[in-house]
Design an enzyme around this catalytic site. Structure first.
Site, PDB file in Angstrom:
ATOM      1  N   GLY A  32       0.819  -1.329  -0.096  1.00  0.00           N
ATOM      2  CA  GLY A  32      -0.105   0.068  -0.234  1.00  0.00           C
ATOM      3  C   GLY A  32       0.894   1.329  -0.082  1.00  0.00           C
ATOM      4  O   GLY A  32       1.794   1.448   0.750  1.00  0.00           O
ATOM      5  N   TYR A  46      -9.199  -1.260   6.429  1.00  0.00           N
ATOM      6  CA  TYR A  46      -8.868   0.134   6.192  1.00  0.00           C
ATOM      7  C   TYR A  46     -10.089   1.130   5.766  1.00  0.00           C
ATOM      8  O   TYR A  46     -10.841   0.786   5.822  1.00  0.00           O
ATOM      9  CB  TYR A  46      -7.710   0.053   4.890  1.00  0.00           C
ATOM     10  CG  TYR A  46      -6.345  -0.842   5.716  1.00  0.00           C
ATOM     11  CD1 TYR A  46      -5.646  -0.423   6.390  1.00  0.00           C
ATOM     12  CD2 TYR A  46      -6.210  -2.130   5.221  1.00  0.00           C
ATOM     13  CE1 TYR A  46      -4.699  -1.175   7.182  1.00  0.00           C
ATOM     14  CE2 TYR A  46      -5.131  -2.779   5.587  1.00  0.00           C
ATOM     15  CZ  TYR A  46      -4.220  -2.326   6.628  1.00  0.00           C
ATOM     16  OH  TYR A  46      -3.363  -3.137   7.164  1.00  0.00           O
ATOM     17  N   ARG A  69      -4.816 -17.442   1.744  1.00  0.00           N
ATOM     18  CA  ARG A  69      -4.599 -18.823   2.176  1.00  0.00           C
ATOM     19  C   ARG A  69      -4.747 -19.833   0.819  1.00  0.00           C
ATOM     20  O   ARG A  69      -5.264 -20.807   0.881  1.00  0.00           O
ATOM     21  CB  ARG A  69      -5.650 -19.389   2.906  1.00  0.00           C
ATOM     22  CG  ARG A  69      -5.351 -18.860   4.261  1.00  0.00           C
ATOM     23  CD  ARG A  69      -4.128 -19.520   4.981  1.00  0.00           C
ATOM     24  NE  ARG A  69      -3.868 -20.954   5.364  1.00  0.00           N
ATOM     25  CZ  ARG A  69      -2.956 -21.738   5.064  1.00  0.00           C
ATOM     26  NH1 ARG A  69      -2.058 -21.388   4.429  1.00  0.00           N
ATOM     27  NH2 ARG A  69      -3.080 -22.979   5.366  1.00  0.00           N
ATOM     28  N   ALA A 124      19.183 -24.099  10.596  1.00  0.00           N
ATOM     29  CA  ALA A 124      20.327 -22.856  10.069  1.00  0.00           C
ATOM     30  C   ALA A 124      21.387 -23.700   9.493  1.00  0.00           C
ATOM     31  O   ALA A 124      21.771 -23.051   8.264  1.00  0.00           O
ATOM     32  CB  ALA A 124      21.015 -22.403  11.622  1.00  0.00           C
ATOM     33  N   TRP A 178      -2.525 -15.258  19.313  1.00  0.00           N
ATOM     34  CA  TRP A 178      -4.044 -14.897  19.856  1.00  0.00           C
ATOM     35  C   TRP A 178      -4.798 -16.353  19.371  1.00  0.00           C
ATOM     36  O   TRP A 178      -5.569 -16.998  20.089  1.00  0.00           O
ATOM     37  CB  TRP A 178      -4.788 -13.873  19.623  1.00  0.00           C
ATOM     38  CG  TRP A 178      -4.976 -13.845  17.903  1.00  0.00           C
ATOM     39  CD1 TRP A 178      -4.124 -13.049  16.918  1.00  0.00           C
ATOM     40  CD2 TRP A 178      -6.128 -14.132  17.216  1.00  0.00           C
ATOM     41  NE1 TRP A 178      -4.598 -13.009  15.852  1.00  0.00           N
ATOM     42  CE2 TRP A 178      -5.921 -13.760  15.652  1.00  0.00           C
ATOM     43  CE3 TRP A 178      -7.477 -14.651  17.420  1.00  0.00           C
ATOM     44  CZ2 TRP A 178      -6.669 -13.712  14.696  1.00  0.00           C
ATOM     45  CZ3 TRP A 178      -8.397 -14.605  16.226  1.00  0.00           C
ATOM     46  CH2 TRP A 178      -8.143 -14.373  15.088  1.00  0.00           C
TER      47      TRP A 178
END
Ligand code: SF4
Length: 686
Positions: free
Chosen positions: A58, A172, A300, A401, A591
């Site tokens: 954006g 938005y 997704r 790694a 969450w």
């Protein structure tokens, strides 16, 4: 292969060779003081590998609309110069690029930097995302903002962009006008359905008038806000039709707000779930004769098989993918070549991308740490393109790694040998693949190993390197030491009892754990373990079940419940000394995971000090200073990690150049993102 993807399609006057659009991603590269070099390099690599249409992150149409300090503002000459560089870079590689016209509204984050003044919005409704109450826009603010969108579109065209996309979803500004939750006005811009959709329509009309009929204009519409008080479904459909009437060439269909109780892009969401939302809008458009308005599904869909499936019924015209282009810039070319096995898959973990986009760190990718650093690290070269002198390097440790270091070294043309003490590669990363929603972590291991095998890199598995091997290592030009970590021990009475084990042992044999289980620790690993132990690994959720569980069809979004709880089998308690369970987990995911734990009945105690482990439980002092006894059939220690790096001083002493990476380099802030980034850097530094 992928016949529905690999056929030409049109967005307005713009012909595209295939049906995948690279969706908008805010990268935190947009305002760097480098004349757009990093941004241009990022887009160039993707355009060169077949990304036909790239949508920028954006770009704010005015300063108050910037999402934060890392957002470009179209009126800023320095930002325009960076955008110009991006346009040139994409065009030079045969790609197309659209600028996303953006205004954050109440999602702008004040205090994040000087760029953002107090946010504005249709109404002063507090946002938990930006943690502020915006100022209500005056009618004058509204018309000025519409002009700013039009001016931004004009500027985009002048800068050479091939199209613009108006950002009208994901909560938005424009979306804030369409939702009764955030538009409490009773004037020309709110009060009923027609007045709520006036702002998006006026913006689109102004943009269209500014750029002319021949310039492609896309509109990102919210197919379902997934918040109580969001745009009602009938109004979404009416808006889609009105936008088509007003001259939109394409509708890109987003879902969800940052405040939504329904996850939309996390790995717990079944792939392809949201395609149905785009299909419904396409049907609505066709019903009123808008067959030329392209509908683009998003969210997704992360590989070409899923995209092909979504496109197969003819109810969608394009699929937008964003994060998969971070994970593998060559996803289009590899898929077009019929080599999906070569694609480095996005894990939907959000750890280096979405979570960072909320701050100011460069967006990158867990599985591709070069993302966002393209100008710093050259791309891997196929063997036939290599020239010059190369070295011989050993990588000790084949966790994530070490694998990243080895594939980078091989991509740079060096001779590499990998030594791994275990019988399998992957280390801690392989443990993570057992966690619900993280099964695809195993795909990353598979991908990296395939790359190493194709590059002819010997993988010495079950080969523990000790001090006695150091003389042999002197034949190498250098060593990347990626020997990882081991679980930390706990100095506590009872920690050696037979029913106590560490997290690695618990992951290795979860079936051995049953009944009442106390996990000492509340960091990311403890949370992952609790999630694993309370979820049926074989349970699969279909998109339809997911939508029904979250009441999406009834437009009454609610937190879903975890479908596959194994609560009857295990009663889990997490104990954390600090105040936050899972503190290190990224904000976009934490969450969701904690909610799953709650629905699985996991007890999460914070501010707890463990006093003693007994044969039948754990004695603790709780946050209120009371001693408590917690019954436990098993106790698992997830109390941190210790670096394994005893070889480092021996290698130094023997004069072997050595660079450590991942857990071996230290455990502060250790996660997979840090590990892969260090693997990449070690390969370039050695
Ligand atoms: Fe995908 Fe994770 Fe990479 Fe983001 S960081 S692009 S979610 S793999």
């Amino acid at each position: 292969m992928y016949d529905h993807v690999f056929r030409a399609g049109a967005i307005g006057t713009m012909m595209l060779p295939h049906r995948i659009v690279m969706g908008a991603m805010h990268l935190n590269l947009e305002t760097r003081d480098d004349d757009g070099a990093a941004l241009a390099a990022f887009y160039a690599e993707r355009a060169a590998a077949g990304a036909a249409l790239i949508i920028t992150g954006g770009v704010a149409v005015n300063a108050v609309g910037a999402g934060g300090p890392g957002y470009a503002v179209i009126g800023d000459s320095r930002d325009r110069a960076a955008l110009s560089a991006a346009v040139r870079a994409v065009h030079d590689r045969g790609g197309r690029i659209a600028l996303q016209l953006f205004h954050a509204g109440r999602y702008a984050r004040p205090g994040a930097g000087e760029v953002v003044a107090r946010p504005v919005a249709p109404s002063p409704v507090y946002s938990g995302f930006s943690r502020c109450t915006p100022r209500e826009m005056t009618p004058g603010d509204i018309t000025t903002t519409i002009d700013d969108f039009a001016e931004g579109a004009c500027t985009a065209r002048a800068l050479g962009f091939d199209a613009v996309e108006v950002m009208g979803s994901e909560g938005y500004l424009i979306n804030q006008f369409t939702a009764p939750l955030t538009n409490l006005r009773d004037d020309a811009w709110g009060g009923d359905a027609e007045r709520r959709r006036r702002f998006p329509l006026e913006v689109l009309r102004a943009v269209r008038a500014a750029v002319g009929r021949d310039f492609p204009v896309l509109f990102r519409i919210s197919g379902n806000d997934l918040v109580a008080g969001g745009t009602p479904p009938g109004e979404v459909t009416a808006l889609a039709v009105a936008l088509a009437d007003a001259g939109a060439d394409a509708l890109s269909v987003g879902v969800g707000w940052h405040e939504s109780p329904v996850p939309t892009v996390q790995s717990q969401v079944p792939a392809g779930t949201w395609a149905a939302v785009g299909k419904a809008l396409k049907r609505a458009l066709l019903a009123v004769g808008h067959k030329d308005v392209a509908v683009i599904a998003a969210n997704r869909i992360h590989d070409f098989a899923q995209a092909d499936e979504a496109l197969s019924g003819g109810e969608l015209d394009f699929v937008a993918m964003a994060r998969p282009f971070l994970a593998d810039p060559e996803i289009v070319a590899k898929s077009a070549a019929g080599r999906p096995d070569q694609v480095n898959l996005c894990l939907a973990c959000n750890e280096a991308c979405i979570d960072r986009s909320f701050g100011t760190d460069r967006v990158s990718c867990l599985v591709n740490p070069r993302a966002g650093h393209e100008e710093e690290f050259p791309p891997p070269q196929p063997a036939r393109h290599r020239s010059g002198l190369f070295g011989r390097y050993a990588v000790i440790g084949a966790g994530i790694a070490g694998l990243e270091a080895a594939r980078t070294l091989a991509g740079l043309g060096h001779h590499v040998e990998v030594y791994e003490a275990a019988a399998r590669v992957g280390g801690q990363f392989r443990l993570a693949s057992q966690v619900p929603g993280k099964a695809e972590f195993a795909e990353t291991i598979r991908h990296h190993v395939r790359e190493l095998r194709e590059a002819g890199v010997p993988l010495h598995l079950g080969r523990r390197i000790g001090g006695e091997d150091v003389p042999e290592l002197r034949s190498f030009d250098g060593v990347v030491l990626a020997t990882g970590v081991r679980p930390a021990r706990l100095s506590l009475s009872g920690a050696e009892l037979p029913h106590v084990r560490d997290y690695a042992q618990a992951f290795a044999d979860p079936e051995a754990l049953h009944g009442r289980l106390v996990i000492i620790g509340g960091g990311g690993i403890a949370v992952d373990l609790a999630h694993t132990l309370t979820t049926d690994p074989d349970a699969k959720v279909t998109p339809e079940e997911f939508l029904a569980r979250h009441a999406v069809p009834e437009n009454a979004p609610r937190p879903g419940t975890e479908p596959a709880v194994r609560g009857a089998l295990r009663e889990v308690t997490l104990l954390r000394r600090g105040p936050r369970i899972g503190a290190g987990i990224g904000p976009s995911t934490r969450w969701v995971v904690l909610r799953n734990l709650k629905s699985a009945g996991v007890q999460m105690l914070t501010g707890v000090t463990c006093r003693e482990i007994t044969p039948a439980g754990v004695i603790v002092t709780d946050a209120e200073g009371r001693d408590r006894y917690l019954d436990a059939d098993h106790v698992v220690l997830a109390v941190g990690q210790v670096p394994v790096r005893h070889l480092a001083p021996l290698l130094h002493e023997a004069g072997v150049p050595v660079v450590t990476a991942g857990g071996a380099a230290g455990t502060d802030g250790l996660n997979a993102v840090r590990a892969t980034a260090e693997g990449l850097r070690a390969a370039h530094r050695i």
